[in-house]
Structures are given as structure tokens and as C-alpha cells.
Design an enzyme around this catalytic site. Sequence first.
Site: not given
Length: 408
Positions: A17, A99, A128, A182
Site C-alpha cells: 500500500d 502514532r 489513525d 489487517s
Amino acid sequence: MTKTPKKIVLAYSGGLDTSIMLKWLQTEYCAEVVTFTADLGQGGEVEEARRKAEMLGIKPDNIFIEDLREEFVRNFVFPMFRANALYEGQYLLGTAIARPLISKWQVDVARKVGADAVCHGATGKGNDQVRFELGYYALDPDITVIAPWRDWDFASRSDLIDFAEANQIPITKDKRGEAPFSIDANLLHSSSEGRVLEDPAVDAPEYVFQRTVAPEDAPDAPTIVKIGFEAGDPVSIDGEAMSPATLLTKLNALGGSNGIGRLDMVENRQVGMKSRGIYETPGGTVLSAARRGMESLTLDAGAMHLKDELMPRYAKLVYDGLWFAPEREMLQAAIDASQGAVTGEVTMKLYKGNATVIGRTSPYSLYDEDLVTFEEGTGDYDQKDAEGFIRLRALRLRTLAKQRAKLT
């Protein structure tokens, strides 16, 4: 009107990705792309990201790979654990806490190379995107943010595959079909969601679990481990001093081998939907229980209970991406002020999915055996004093009872 960016720092994993995003940024914006890859202990070979970036035409000077494991645990995980943070009473926030660190480094790299934009790979349905972008704007209010999943015209997985093939982006065989689920991972946890996990009524397949054995397959004999603390943070295992990342890595191995740290949770995302996730936080689960054990011995009741009241607010701030917000920093200062005496050693029993405190010692212990003993003490506590204490505590209830009697 926002100017078209000329140089973009992409949060780059080296996976399909973000490799597609790299090429898409080059073609869509005609911009120079800089890749930033953070090693947060996710596993795998992060240097593979360098090879793929070079293959896609990124100049060596524009490829940044940083080992952030120690910074991650010392400056983000440990402060969060000092708050005993659990989102919705269960989630140890393994994805959320990573993050702000990635955002911080992306902005730092952007300043270093003179980039005018940053880019992340989060989807438009999840948390996110919020976490990354709040971090960017908190650190550079004028930065341009690009979120390809919200902007590009790709409508399906096959569209991505077609783009990759047209641009000579290598595709592994397993990427040509639908991914079974995922995964997001770092030194604190692994998170799995989507596909085979989308029905919350169906038990997660065993192959989903990355870091823990099934509790029923864990050893039949318990593992006993001692964790040392100084001022609220773990510093040693079985008397051996360790750096933050080394210590968490060791606890991951101990917890994972004993089937500890699995969580199957339906949570409330910021964007308004519920999602089902499978989390594995073996070392963090052991550490959370041990910290509670240490605080139970060393924290005053008032401070301990206030921390418990503040914790849900703190956890939600982390979950919502507000690590750099003043209210999180204010809460952190209050929490940290309570931790000076949280020093000593906790003995943990790890057994078939359970992490249990079985012993704790501290030079600053508030536990006074002479006060609590059922035998005769030294006289610092006179049991007769409890009578007056109880009568005072009961005064308003007795007064209220008399009022109620008049109303009936």
C-alpha cells in the site's frame, strides 16, 4: 488556496500500500518524495523498506530509517503506563501510542529536508488518520497533509493491483487476493482486524494470533518473574537491569509463551462506528498488573483513587490522538507527581493466560503489618476509636432516616 507540495515526507512501511502511495505521490503531484520508516519493534526487516524505496527511484539521501524502540518505550509507553491507561476498560492502546512518535519524526524529517508536506497511509474509516494528523498539526500548524485513501480514485483492491503492475511495483503472490486480515504491530502489541474478524459473533481463528500461544497450550508449570521499579517505571527483571525496550522485549517473550495478553474487543472508533479487533499485548499485560501491584503498596489511598478517576480521561486523550494536547500534558504532570515512591519489586506468576501478583516489596511501603495484624499491636491504633468514627460517618444517614420517617 493550498499550494501544490513540491517535497513530501511519506510514512513508509515498505509494504504494497505505501509503495503504491509512493508512486502515486510522484505521479499525482510531480513531487519529490522522502520516505520515513520507523522501527518500533514491529518485526520483519525494516531495511527492506530502504531497498524498495531505492527500487522505486528514491534517492538515498531521501530515505530515512530510524530505530525508535528505546524512545518509543521510554518516552511514550512508560508515561502512558504510569497512568495505568486502559481505553474502555480493556485496551492497552498499543496502536494509539505509536502514532504521535511517528508524527513527531515525520515533522522533524520534513524540517530537515525542507519538505512542505507529509503523508500517511491511514484509511478514511479509522482512528489513525486523526491521530497522525493531530500530531502533525500540533507540531507544525502550517504543514500540508496528504491522505491518499481519502483522495485517490482507486475503488477496489484490483485497482491497486493494476496500478502496481502498470508501475512495476512488485506484488507478492498473497497480495493478489483479499488479505485475510489487517495487522499493525510494534514493540507493545499487535493488532489484527478486518476480513475474517469482521463478524464479532465468530471466534477468531488461531492463525490470527501473532505473539501468544493459546493459553491452553501454555506450559503446565508457572513462570515466576520479579520486576523491579524505580519512580513508577520498570527497570529490571529478576534483578538484571535493562533498558526500556530490552525489558519490554523480555516481558513479551515471557508473557507470550504463557498465553498472556490476548484481547478480543469491540470498541468505539472516533469516527462513529464500532469495530472488532484482536489485540495481543503480552509484555504490556504483565507490566500493567505488576505496576498495579507496586502502586497498591506505595501509593496513598487518595492519590491512588484520584489516579483511577483520571485514567479514563487520559486513556481517551491517547486514543483520540491528543498526546500533544495541553490537557494530556497536565494530566501527565499530576500522575508523575504521584510516582516518586513507586519503587520496589513485584513478583509475578505467569500461568496459562494469567498474570498474577503474588508478592511485592518496597523501601517506601505504606503497608504497616503492626496496624493491620489481628494480633495485639503496639497501640498506634486503638480499636475503640472506630466507634466515634462510625458514629460521625453515620450522622447524615441517621438524620436522613428521621426525615424519611416523617414523610411516610
